[in-house]
Design a protein around this motif. Structure first.
Motif: not given
Length: 732
Positions: A612-635
């Motif tokens: 069965p396909l019940d083995l989760e892919l490891g770090a060699r193949t898959q990255g973790p969930d991620k979120a990024l937030l950035a703010v850019r200001w040009t005064p």
């Protein structure tokens, strides 16, 4: 080339030089280009305006196309994006991890093991020329050129049928600069980074020459970069990756030349040459940590055994293009790429041979060599048979000779692999009002030749009969885009990708008698199909794109590492990856830009064939969930500031799962990193300032935490707070 230790002197001389020349405006983003450097037309129209440049790509379709006409997840990293990220850290993999939602966290090492995209391995290109080495994947394709020569990066997420071998997980195409403005322009670029510790500095210097006179243009670059050994958030020296290679304690040099000539009004001839080398400086060696006690790997002064790890890449190409050949645009590119990656030395178990030296005493180090030659051709014909139809057709040829040797004893670990492929392709696009439909096929004809060889003593000195494997595969794609309202569009697509397993890893690990190359099932190709739907909006104050994908391969290629011996092997089991990605931007004011990305990836495979396909892919193949937030200001027009935070979510998988000495259980404690960058244009040039890990967070990286073969030499902490200053001056 100047020795890197003279960088402070060069910085001072450069600043003095800047004061003696008149002030000129800084270069803006160059126009979007074909992979050959020619300006991009859009659907047969004139070149796009500056406001639409970042929405025109060539990688996904083999011809110029606006993003809202492409049925798939495609993104563009502009030169401005690159500059903002490189203020903080000089590493293209860090740029990808920040800018591309589905790209795994950067290792920060010379090796790219674990830097996957959407749970698979992407194909890396430089001006359309393959930099990846799928026949013997040594995971060193991330370092092939200086970032200063890159104009933009085009990223296709998910399998692709249009670029050839290895594009099962997506495409990352780095496109080099091309001069655009009449005259001669000189640019000096200097950087210095430090954590205020001894021998921790990052020092870089580069000189860029751009010249354009009438139909002729030339670009030349020379640069070097030297990296010391930094410290983590607790002030401990960062660990050195002595086997796979490290960017710390290293020196890199690059020479890049591009010559172009426009003739007969619509035709262009272009010659490009790049020579890049990164090598360890052999001043530091690894010190084992204590994984159980939470003490990361460190480093101490001293010379490591053997030759230091290094990367050498040399690429040359000759391109001809005609914007009006039989009513269409034609491109022909011939190229040659020579690559060699040397790994660290050691008395490793798989190198031992009692006929040479007593067990446990034989010192050796491996080297992967991959030499490629190829041809890429395409012809794009708008108005083919009808005004609403566009035909794209062409032929690709690739010859790849790869092997892996043990450099100190001259033994062959992976026999010479001679691979050749021919691939004709055709794509048809139909556009009617708000709807664009695009589909096509690519026919892969490939052969792999291997002579009879003998495996290393570790594998029993088995004689493996040579032979030939032939592959013929149709690779298909079909997709549609519907622009259903002002600024809104939706797409649905089906794309296939063609690849091979790590052939070298398969052949070097044969441990049974009576085997032959032409009968090894493990050499069957990997065909990946990617189904995807997405929604996009772009308006005056913002934009976003979101997509859901389902990627499957019935005969995948997973690397499994034996925890006792450290030996890797290939397991051919199905792989199923599903995920969601989001990237958006909000502009509440002309001076403010808020951007964010999110990626959720879920991959499954099986322990063995028929299970069965019940083995989760490891770090060699898959990255973790991620979120990024950035703010850019040009005064002001002269000042820009960027603050960004990246959150990598925790991951605990396959608890209690193992097969013999192979352990699948992995644990990752997530972390959050904050970076800051600033750029300031002045009469004496542009100054930049960056702070990596602004909060001085102590953390261990994703791959070291989740390492599928954990030990106390690969438990690497991330870099602590680091300050980088830069200066760039351009003048005529």
């Amino acid at each position: 080339m100047l020795p890197y230790r003279k960088a402070p002197l060069v910085l001072a001389l450069g600043a003095a030089l800047a004061l003696t020349h008149p002030v000129v405006a800084l270069a803006q983003d160059a126009p979007a280009t074909e992979a050959d450097g020619a300006p991009l037309p859009v659907d047969g129209a004139d070149a796009p305006s500056a406001t639409t440049l970042d929405r025109v790509v060539v990688t996904a379709t083999r011809g110029s196309k606006a993003i809202d006409r492409i049925p798939g997840a495609v993104s563009v990293i502009t030169r401005t994006d690159l500059d903002e990220q490189l203020r903080v850290v000089e590493d293209l993999s860090e740029v990808l991890a920040t800018q591309v939602p589905g790209y795994a966290p950067s290792r920060g090492k010379m090796t790219s093991f674990g830097e996957s995209m959407r749970g698979r391995t992407p194909l890396v290109l430089f001006d359309g020329i393959p930099q990846s080495n799928p026949l013997r994947n040594g995971a060193r394709e991330g370092y092939f050129a200086d970032p200063a020569v890159i104009e933009r990066v085009e990223v296709v997420s998910g399998a692709s049928a249009v670029q050839g071998l290895g594009a099962t997980g997506g495409i990352i195409n780095y496109i080099s600069r091309t001069p655009r403005t009449e005259g001669t322009r000189h640019t000096f670029d200097l950087k210095y980074g430090t954590q205020f510790e001894s021998d921790d500095a990052f020092e870089k210097g580069g000189y860029l020459l751009e010249h354009k006179q009438g139909a002729f243009d030339a670009l030349g670059y020379m640069g070097w970069a030297a990296r010391g050994v930094g410290v983590d958030g607790e002030g401990r020296r960062l660990g050195i990756e002595g086997t796979q290679g490290d960017t710390q304690d290293s020196i890199a040099r690059d020479v890049f030349i591009k010559l172009g000539y426009d003739f007969a009004e619509t035709q262009r001839l272009q010659l490009t040459y790049n020579k890049f080398r990164m090598a360890g400086d052999a001043d530091w060696r690894a010190v084992a940590g204590d994984r159980d006690a939470g003490i990361p790997t460190s480093a101490e002064r001293g010379m490591p055994v053997g030759e230091p790890p290094r990367n050498k890449a040399r690429t040359a190409s000759l391109e001809w293009s005609d914007a009006d050949l039989a009513g269409g645009a034609a491109l022909v590119q011939v190229y040659k790429q020579d690559f060699a990656a040397t790994y660290g030395a050691g008395a490793f178990a798989n190198f031992q041979d009692v006929s040479i030296a007593p067990i446990g005493t034989l010192l050796d180090q491996s080297e992967v060599v991959a030499d490629k030659a190829g041809l890429r051709s395409s012809w794009v014909r708008p108005g083919f048979l009808a005004d609403s139809l566009e035909l794209t057709t062409g032929l690709d040829w690739l010859s790849d000779t790869s092997y892996q040797q043990l450099a100190l004893t001259g033994r062959l670990w992976v026999p010479e692999l001679e691979f050749e492929s021919w691939a004709p392709f055709a794509q048809m696009e139909w556009e009617q009002g708000p709807v664009t439909v695009r589909g096509g096929v690519r026919r892969e004809h490939a052969t792999l030749n291997v002579d009879t060889y003998t495996t290393l003593a570790t594998y029993g000195s088995r004689v493996v009969e040579g032979g030939q494997r032939s592959y013929t595969q149709w690779v298909k794609n079909l997709g549609a885009v519907w622009r259903f309202a002002e600024g809104w569009s939706a797409f649905a697509s089906y794309n296939e990708g063609f690849g091979l397993p790590d052939v070298g890893l398969v052949l070097r690990a044969v441990n049974r008698d009576g085997q032959s190359v032409d009968k090894l099932v493990a050499l069957e190709p990997v065909v990946t199909d990617n189904r995807e739907v997405g929604l996009t909006w772009a308006g005056a104050q913002g934009s976003f794109t979101s997509s859901y994908y389902d990627s499957r391969s019935e005969l995948g290629s997973q690397v499994r590492v034996d925890r006792v011996t450290g030996l890797g092997s290939i397991t051919r089991t199905p792989v199923h990856v599903k995920g969601f990605e989001f990237a958006g931007e909000w502009r509440p004011h002309a001076d403010w830009r808020v951007s964010g990305t999110y990626a959720r990836t879920r991959g499954k495979t099986a322990v063995g064939e028929g299970l069965p396909l019940d083995l989760e892919l490891g770090a060699r193949t898959q990255g973790p969930d991620k979120a990024l937030l950035a703010v850019r200001w040009t005064p002001t027009e002269a000042l820009s500031l960027r603050l960004q935070g990246a959150r990598y979510l925790s991951r605990d998988i396959n608890e209690g799962r193992n097969t013999g000495t192979t352990i699948y259980e992995e644990h990752f404690e997530g972390y959050t990193l904050v970076d800051f960058g600033a750029g300031w244009e002045t009469r004496v040039g542009e100054f930049s300032f960056g702070i990596e890990n602004l909060l001085d967070r102590q953390y261990v990286g994703y791959y070291p935490q989740s390492q599928p073969n954990p030990d106390d030499l690969n438990y690497f902490a991330g870099r602590g707070r680091t300050f980088t200053v830069g200066w760039r001056r351009s003048f005529d």
